[in-house]
Design a protein around this motif. Structure first.
Motif, PDB file in Angstrom:
ATOM      1  N   UNK A   1       0.845  -1.194   0.000  1.00 21.62           N
ATOM      2  CA  UNK A   1       0.000   0.000   0.000  1.00 21.62           C
ATOM      3  C   UNK A   1       0.878   1.241   0.000  1.00 21.62           C
ATOM      4  N   UNK A   2       0.295   2.329  -0.455  1.00 23.86           N
ATOM      5  CA  UNK A   2       0.956   3.628  -0.417  1.00 23.86           C
ATOM      6  C   UNK A   2       1.030   4.079   1.044  1.00 23.86           C
ATOM      7  N   UNK A   3       2.135   4.702   1.438  1.00 26.79           N
ATOM      8  CA  UNK A   3       2.308   5.147   2.831  1.00 26.79           C
ATOM      9  C   UNK A   3       1.189   6.076   3.279  1.00 26.79           C
ATOM     10  N   UNK A   4       0.590   6.798   2.340  1.00 26.69           N
ATOM     11  CA  UNK A   4      -0.484   7.734   2.688  1.00 26.69           C
ATOM     12  C   UNK A   4      -1.748   7.028   3.188  1.00 26.69           C
ATOM     13  N   UNK A   5      -1.834   5.722   2.999  1.00 28.50           N
ATOM     14  CA  UNK A   5      -2.995   4.945   3.440  1.00 28.50           C
ATOM     15  C   UNK A   5      -2.833   4.399   4.863  1.00 28.50           C
ATOM     16  N   UNK A   6      -1.641   4.476   5.425  1.00 26.27           N
ATOM     17  CA  UNK A   6      -1.365   3.835   6.716  1.00 26.27           C
ATOM     18  C   UNK A   6      -2.261   4.370   7.838  1.00 26.27           C
ATOM     19  N   UNK A   7      -2.448   5.669   7.936  1.00 26.84           N
ATOM     20  CA  UNK A   7      -3.311   6.229   8.972  1.00 26.84           C
ATOM     21  C   UNK A   7      -4.729   5.702   8.879  1.00 26.84           C
ATOM     22  N   UNK A   8      -5.243   5.611   7.668  1.00 26.39           N
ATOM     23  CA  UNK A   8      -6.598   5.109   7.463  1.00 26.39           C
ATOM     24  C   UNK A   8      -6.688   3.633   7.839  1.00 26.39           C
ATOM     25  N   UNK A   9      -5.675   2.870   7.490  1.00 30.53           N
ATOM     26  CA  UNK A   9      -5.659   1.444   7.843  1.00 30.53           C
ATOM     27  C   UNK A   9      -5.630   1.289   9.365  1.00 30.53           C
ATOM     28  N   UNK A  10      -4.788   2.075  10.032  1.00 31.22           N
ATOM     29  CA  UNK A  10      -4.706   1.994  11.493  1.00 31.22           C
ATOM     30  C   UNK A  10      -6.062   2.310  12.124  1.00 31.22           C
ATOM     31  N   UNK A  11      -6.718   3.345  11.639  1.00 33.93           N
ATOM     32  CA  UNK A  11      -8.028   3.715  12.187  1.00 33.93           C
ATOM     33  C   UNK A  11      -9.070   2.638  11.909  1.00 33.93           C
ATOM     34  N   UNK A  12      -8.980   1.991  10.746  1.00 34.63           N
ATOM     35  CA  UNK A  12      -9.933   0.922  10.435  1.00 34.63           C
ATOM     36  C   UNK A  12      -9.739  -0.282  11.356  1.00 34.63           C
ATOM     37  N   UNK A  13      -8.570  -0.367  11.973  1.00 35.66           N
ATOM     38  CA  UNK A  13      -8.282  -1.442  12.925  1.00 35.66           C
ATOM     39  C   UNK A  13      -8.680  -1.056  14.353  1.00 35.66           C
TER      40      UNK A  13
END
Length: 171
Positions: free
Chosen positions: A34-46
């Motif tokens: 994934x693009x690094x810009x997606x990491x925050x969204x992934x963390x929040x989805x968890x």
């Protein structure tokens, strides 16, 4: 000669499955990256509530060193398993939220004005975006008094969290 595709990572337990599923939503190429810009969204989805600094910490720890700007699942999965087992980046408890609200309610009225709440959320600490603030106000603001009755608001947050947890456990 074409580069050999890496075998798809298979989860060993429910935690790994949850992390992989969240990651795959943002893996648009299907190559477990994934693009690094997606990491925050992934963390929040968890269910995590990271600060921007904590998101950068995750990126630094998991980013592909040869192809910067990308985070491969093979780096992300073990790191996030450890983070989640340690309960890092988790939301504040109801008690902690109540203490914070009471700290800012100098008069002990049991509520904050819309203006004071806006100032705290948009200007102090790690500020919310206007969009995040507007979404929060849908639940927080009492439309009759135009204030945030914080004990009620915290209870609303805890009920929403319980509902989300129950929905996930029935899947």
């Amino acid at each position: 000669m074409a580069k050999k595709e890496e075998p798809k990572i298979q989860p060993n337990n429910e935690l790994e499955k949850k992390i992989i599923e969240s990651f795959e939503v943002f893996d648009h190429s299907g190559k477990q990256v994934v693009d690094v810009r997606e990491i925050g969204t992934i963390l929040r989805s968890l269910g995590c509530c990271p600060t921007e600094a904590e998101i950068q910490e995750v990126i630094l720890a998991t980013e592909n060193k040869e192809a910067t700007g990308n985070v491969p699942l093979i780096n992300f999965l073990p790191y996030m398993c450890k983070v989640m087992i340690e309960h890092r980046f988790y939301p504040a408890s109801a008690e902690m939220l109540l203490a914070a609200f009471r700290y800012f309610d100098k008069e002990g009225r049991g509520y904050l004005t819309k203006e004071k709440f806006a100032q705290l959320m948009l200007e102090e600490g790690e500020p919310f975006t206007q969009e995040e603030f507007d979404e929060m106000m849908q639940t927080a603001l009492d439309p009759v008094t135009d204030t945030i009755t914080y004990e009620y608001y915290i209870n609303q947050l805890m009920v929403e969290e319980d509902i989300t947890e129950n929905e996930e456990s029935t899947k």
